[in-house]
Design an enzyme around this catalytic site. Structure first.
Site, PDB file in Angstrom:
ATOM      1  N   ASP A  14       0.850  -1.191   0.000  1.00 48.38           N
ATOM      2  CA  ASP A  14       0.000   0.000   0.000  1.00 48.38           C
ATOM      3  C   ASP A  14       0.884   1.240   0.000  1.00 48.38           C
ATOM      4  OD1 ASP A  14      -1.988   1.871   0.318  1.00 48.38           O
ATOM      5  OD2 ASP A  14      -3.028   0.789   1.894  1.00 48.38           O
ATOM      6  N   ASP A 108      -3.841   2.616  -5.388  1.00 46.39           N
ATOM      7  CA  ASP A 108      -2.600   2.688  -4.611  1.00 46.39           C
ATOM      8  C   ASP A 108      -2.303   1.439  -3.781  1.00 46.39           C
ATOM      9  OD1 ASP A 108      -4.642   2.980  -2.810  1.00 46.39           O
ATOM     10  OD2 ASP A 108      -3.903   4.827  -1.905  1.00 46.39           O
ATOM     11  N   GLU A 109      -2.937   0.308  -4.100  1.00 40.92           N
ATOM     12  CA  GLU A 109      -2.637  -0.906  -3.328  1.00 40.92           C
ATOM     13  C   GLU A 109      -2.666  -2.143  -4.215  1.00 40.92           C
ATOM     14  OE1 GLU A 109      -5.482  -2.050  -0.315  1.00 40.92           O
ATOM     15  OE2 GLU A 109      -7.051  -0.880  -1.283  1.00 40.92           O
TER      16      GLU A 109
END
Length: 393
Positions: A14, A108-109
């Site tokens: 993350d 974003d992960e």
């Protein structure tokens, strides 16, 4: 006991305060200072903020006016979705090129399946090197957790932040979750959380101790699912990442047409439907494609890579823009189509700096009406033309 050959090794990565990190990468003077990203104006809200701002009580979805009263020294930025999308794609390519199997869970992960790597290279060393490669090649900090499944790795990543790492050994899943508040468990929404706390269930251990039949009677299938998760069990697979995932729709007309108002209305109707589907699936698109088929069956299309979004006003504007660039022959049209691709899981955080909180809630209210009464129960006036040109009508 799980045999060695049956063990799964799943990492969750993350990007730490992703939007904030990108802004600091672009302007190093922001490092270490309170930073708030969101809209401007009386009705603006916070999209995200730095850890320094969080220390003053600022959080996502908070009215910007309140955030500035809590932390008046903070720097406020509107947010640049172009840059965030660029870095999301950059990190995606870095991770994908260096791991056996990757799932892009959001902008974003990422989930990474390292099963089998333990026999040759060592999962701990492998994922640590991927983390370092992301930092070196993108300049962005990223945290990760390594565990036996997606659930445990995702929860543990929160404990690894900022810019850290954490490993949960096989067999310790239930022990790790036990002391955590139920709010840390993915899949527990606000209503379920309130109900469980009213019953005195405040930790995941207490949730795990409730008999499955009781949870099923209380919450239905979701209750049985939460019981499984509370015990650290999650067999869900890694879904291989590909930017080719897409949704689309098209219309073929019974009569070929050159009526520009009608064509634009049909394109917007298709786009509106797809935007609703995106939000229902909790996804964002990073690419819009418009397709035309002329009366002579020549078929043309044009696509545009865009910042990730699921907002009607942005996607419909891009659809109109592409149509204007594509339709240059002034010939009769027999088919129009719209496709959204480069899909990733989305969240409200991105919409918060595209819109005010009121407009986000408006989308939610519109979608609830459509979900209850049908997709065409609510629509823009421009798309309300009689479908006299549709094939078969």
């Amino acid at each position: 006991m799980i045999r060695q050959e049956e063990k799964r090794f799943i990492a969750h990565m993350d990007l730490d305060t992703f939007f904030v990190s990108v802004e600091r990468l672009r302007n190093s003077s922001l490092v270490g200072k309170p930073l708030i990203i969101g809209g401007f104006g009386d009705r603006a809200v916070v999209s995200t903020c730095s850890y320094e701002a969080r220390a003053f009580g600022v959080h996502s979805a908070m009215p910007m006016k309140l955030a500035m009263r809590l932390c008046p020294q903070a720097t406020v930025l509107k947010g640049d979705m172009d840059s965030y999308s660029h870095y999301s794609r950059l990190v995606s390519s870095i991770v994908k090129e260096n791991v056996p199997l990757m799932e892009k869970a959001s902008i974003d992960e990422f989930y990474i399946d390292l099963t089998g790597v333990d026999r040759f290279f060592g999962c701990s060393k492998f994922i640590a090197e991927v983390k370092e490669k992301v930092r070196k090649e993108s300049g962005l900090p990223i945290s990760y957790a390594l565990a036996s499944n997606k659930l445990i790795s995702k929860v543990a990543t929160e404990d690894a932040k900022p810019d850290g790492k954490k490993e949960i050994a096989h067999g310790l899943e239930r022990d790790y979750l036990a002391p955590l508040k139920i709010g840390r468990m993915p899949g527990i929404g606000e209503k379920t959380s309130i109900l469980l706390q009213q019953m005195g269930v405040h930790t995941i251990k207490l949730l795990a101790d409730i008999p499955v039949p009781m949870l099923y009677n209380l919450l239905g299938k979701n209750g049985a699912e939460l019981s499984r998760k509370a015990n650290g069990i999650d067999p869900s697979p890694i879904i291989p990442y590909t930017e080719q995932k897409s949704i689309g729709a098209e219309e073929t007309f019974a009569q070929d047409t050159i009526n520009m108002d009608f064509l634009r209305a049909e394109l917007l109707k298709l786009g509106e439907r797809l935007c609703f589907q995106l939000r229902q699936q909790k996804k964002l698109t990073g690419c819009v494609t418009v397709k035309l088929r002329y009366a002579n069956f020549d078929t043309v299309s044009k696509q545009l890579v865009i910042p990730y979004t699921a907002s009607d006003h942005i996607l419909l504007a891009k659809t109109k823009e592409l149509f204007g660039k594509l339709y240059d022959k002034r010939l009769l049209i027999r088919l129009v189509g719209v496709r959204f691709s480069h899909l990733v899981q989305g969240n409200q955080q991105i919409a918060l700096f595209e819109d005010t909180l009121e407009s986000v809630r408006l989308y939610q209210a519109m979608d609830e009406i459509r979900q209850r009464y049908g997709e065409r129960s609510l629509y823009r006036a421009i798309t309300a033309q009689e479908p006299r040109n549709k094939k078969g009508e």
